[in-house]
Design a protein around this motif. Structure first.
Motif, PDB file in Angstrom:
ATOM      1  N   TYR A 135      42.245 -38.401   5.171  1.00  0.00           N
ATOM      2  CA  TYR A 135      42.154 -39.848   5.331  1.00  0.00           C
ATOM      3  C   TYR A 135      42.940 -40.493   4.197  1.00  0.00           C
ATOM      4  N   ARG A 136      43.775 -41.463   4.512  1.00  0.00           N
ATOM      5  CA  ARG A 136      44.471 -42.256   3.493  1.00  0.00           C
ATOM      6  C   ARG A 136      43.692 -43.558   3.351  1.00  0.00           C
ATOM      7  N   TRP A 137      43.481 -43.996   2.091  1.00  0.00           N
ATOM      8  CA  TRP A 137      42.666 -45.186   1.857  1.00  0.00           C
ATOM      9  C   TRP A 137      43.080 -45.830   0.545  1.00  0.00           C
ATOM     10  N   LEU A 138      42.556 -47.004   0.278  1.00  0.00           N
ATOM     11  CA  LEU A 138      42.825 -47.723  -0.970  1.00  0.00           C
ATOM     12  C   LEU A 138      41.566 -47.772  -1.814  1.00  0.00           C
ATOM     13  N   ASP A 139      41.731 -47.457  -3.094  1.00  0.00           N
ATOM     14  CA  ASP A 139      40.653 -47.603  -4.069  1.00  0.00           C
ATOM     15  C   ASP A 139      41.100 -48.714  -5.009  1.00  0.00           C
ATOM     16  N   GLY A 140      40.708 -49.944  -4.687  1.00  0.00           N
ATOM     17  CA  GLY A 140      41.253 -51.095  -5.409  1.00  0.00           C
ATOM     18  C   GLY A 140      42.721 -51.231  -5.026  1.00  0.00           C
ATOM     19  N   THR A 141      43.611 -51.041  -5.995  1.00  0.00           N
ATOM     20  CA  THR A 141      45.045 -51.102  -5.710  1.00  0.00           C
ATOM     21  C   THR A 141      45.688 -49.718  -5.702  1.00  0.00           C
ATOM     22  N   PHE A 142      44.895 -48.673  -5.859  1.00  0.00           N
ATOM     23  CA  PHE A 142      45.439 -47.311  -5.874  1.00  0.00           C
ATOM     24  C   PHE A 142      45.413 -46.691  -4.482  1.00  0.00           C
ATOM     25  N   GLU A 143      46.563 -46.158  -4.067  1.00  0.00           N
ATOM     26  CA  GLU A 143      46.655 -45.443  -2.802  1.00  0.00           C
ATOM     27  C   GLU A 143      46.037 -44.063  -3.010  1.00  0.00           C
TER      28      GLU A 143
ATOM     29  N   ASN B  45      30.467 -26.655   9.091  1.00  0.00           N
ATOM     30  CA  ASN B  45      30.200 -28.007   8.620  1.00  0.00           C
ATOM     31  C   ASN B  45      30.959 -28.336   7.342  1.00  0.00           C
ATOM     32  N   LEU B  46      30.770 -29.563   6.871  1.00  0.00           N
ATOM     33  CA  LEU B  46      31.468 -30.084   5.699  1.00  0.00           C
ATOM     34  C   LEU B  46      31.144 -29.278   4.448  1.00  0.00           C
ATOM     35  N   LYS B  47      32.194 -28.790   3.774  1.00  0.00           N
ATOM     36  CA  LYS B  47      32.008 -28.063   2.519  1.00  0.00           C
ATOM     37  C   LYS B  47      32.113 -29.019   1.336  1.00  0.00           C
ATOM     38  N   GLN B  48      33.115 -29.902   1.391  1.00  0.00           N
ATOM     39  CA  GLN B  48      33.312 -30.837   0.283  1.00  0.00           C
ATOM     40  C   GLN B  48      34.275 -31.944   0.694  1.00  0.00           C
ATOM     41  N   ILE B  49      34.236 -33.028  -0.078  1.00  0.00           N
ATOM     42  CA  ILE B  49      35.200 -34.125   0.027  1.00  0.00           C
ATOM     43  C   ILE B  49      35.968 -34.145  -1.287  1.00  0.00           C
ATOM     44  N   VAL B  50      37.286 -34.135  -1.199  1.00  0.00           N
ATOM     45  CA  VAL B  50      38.138 -34.179  -2.390  1.00  0.00           C
ATOM     46  C   VAL B  50      38.890 -35.503  -2.369  1.00  0.00           C
ATOM     47  N   LEU B  51      38.747 -36.285  -3.451  1.00  0.00           N
ATOM     48  CA  LEU B  51      39.448 -37.562  -3.583  1.00  0.00           C
ATOM     49  C   LEU B  51      40.558 -37.414  -4.608  1.00  0.00           C
ATOM     50  N   LEU B  52      41.766 -37.852  -4.258  1.00  0.00           N
ATOM     51  CA  LEU B  52      42.886 -37.755  -5.191  1.00  0.00           C
ATOM     52  C   LEU B  52      43.885 -38.862  -4.922  1.00  0.00           C
ATOM     53  N   ARG B  53      44.695 -39.134  -5.939  1.00  0.00           N
ATOM     54  CA  ARG B  53      45.770 -40.114  -5.775  1.00  0.00           C
ATOM     55  C   ARG B  53      46.746 -39.593  -4.740  1.00  0.00           C
ATOM     56  N   ASP B  54      47.243 -40.480  -3.903  1.00  0.00           N
ATOM     57  CA  ASP B  54      48.198 -40.101  -2.870  1.00  0.00           C
ATOM     58  C   ASP B  54      49.547 -39.825  -3.537  1.00  0.00           C
ATOM     59  N   PRO B  55      50.036 -38.580  -3.479  1.00  0.00           N
ATOM     60  CA  PRO B  55      51.301 -38.260  -4.146  1.00  0.00           C
ATOM     61  C   PRO B  55      52.493 -39.013  -3.569  1.00  0.00           C
ATOM     62  N   MET B  56      52.365 -39.516  -2.360  1.00  0.00           N
ATOM     63  CA  MET B  56      53.446 -40.285  -1.753  1.00  0.00           C
ATOM     64  C   MET B  56      53.713 -41.582  -2.520  1.00  0.00           C
ATOM     65  N   TYR B  57      52.707 -42.069  -3.236  1.00  0.00           N
ATOM     66  CA  TYR B  57      52.818 -43.352  -3.916  1.00  0.00           C
ATOM     67  C   TYR B  57      52.802 -43.250  -5.435  1.00  0.00           C
ATOM     68  N   THR B  58      52.680 -42.054  -5.987  1.00  0.00           N
ATOM     69  CA  THR B  58      52.688 -41.921  -7.439  1.00  0.00           C
ATOM     70  C   THR B  58      54.110 -41.737  -7.924  1.00  0.00           C
ATOM     71  N   ASP B  59      54.376 -42.207  -9.116  1.00  0.00           N
ATOM     72  CA  ASP B  59      55.714 -42.077  -9.681  1.00  0.00           C
ATOM     73  C   ASP B  59      55.996 -40.632 -10.057  1.00  0.00           C
ATOM     74  N   ALA B  60      57.146 -40.164  -9.629  1.00  0.00           N
ATOM     75  CA  ALA B  60      57.575 -38.820 -10.017  1.00  0.00           C
ATOM     76  C   ALA B  60      58.095 -38.887 -11.449  1.00  0.00           C
ATOM     77  N   ILE B  61      57.834 -37.862 -12.196  1.00  0.00           N
ATOM     78  CA  ILE B  61      58.338 -37.806 -13.580  1.00  0.00           C
ATOM     79  C   ILE B  61      59.705 -37.141 -13.552  1.00  0.00           C
ATOM     80  N   SER B  62      60.676 -37.856 -14.002  1.00  0.00           N
ATOM     81  CA  SER B  62      62.049 -37.346 -13.984  1.00  0.00           C
ATOM     82  C   SER B  62      62.356 -36.624 -15.297  1.00  0.00           C
ATOM     83  N   PRO B  63      63.037 -35.480 -15.225  1.00  0.00           N
ATOM     84  CA  PRO B  63      63.401 -34.779 -16.452  1.00  0.00           C
ATOM     85  C   PRO B  63      64.550 -35.437 -17.191  1.00  0.00           C
ATOM     86  N   PHE B  64      65.153 -36.470 -16.625  1.00  0.00           N
ATOM     87  CA  PHE B  64      66.322 -37.110 -17.248  1.00  0.00           C
ATOM     88  C   PHE B  64      65.954 -38.370 -17.976  1.00  0.00           C
TER      89      PHE B  64
END
Length: 126
Positions: A87-95, A107-126
């Protein structure tokens, strides 16, 4: 106002729920629950931290669908014998992403919540 629902489900209580899934990112899913006689019992946006965290370990797939509506995607992992509903959702302003992990056929084992990598800034090596 919203027109035909994306999904309609009969709940264990006997009530009917209509789900309006926004897309294509599915940040919001609105659920309208109708009681007997077609009266509206509740209306809410169900992709929230509290809704995800209120699902108990061991909840059935039916319970998860009743509470959250359809996921953005479903994946099966044969090696670990698990199925994950995303599920994609918003937590305040965080995707965010919420992964509901099920034992395959179980049945359900667990729910894992994490920042959506599609919207996080990639760290550039340059």
């Amino acid at each position: 106002k919203y027109g035909a629902p994306t999904v309609e489900r009969k709940l264990a209580s006997g009530d009917t729920a209509w789900y309006y899934v926004t897309g294509p990112s599915n940040f919001f899913t609105y659920r309208v629950v109708f009681g007997s006689g077609g009266t509206v019992k509740s209306y809410s946006q169900v992709l929230t931290r509290s809704d995800f965290m209120s699902l108990p370990e061991g909840a059935s797939r039916t319970t998860v669908l009743d509470e959250l509506g359809p996921p953005m995607e479903r994946m099966t992992f044969a090696r670990t014998a698990t199925e994950v509903w995303t599920y994609r959702w918003l937590d305040g302003t965080f995707e965010m992403i919420a992964d509901a992990e099920f034992a395959q056929g179980g049945n359900l084992k667990q729910i894992v919540l994490l920042r959506d990598p599609m919207y996080t800034d990639a760290i550039s090596p340059f």
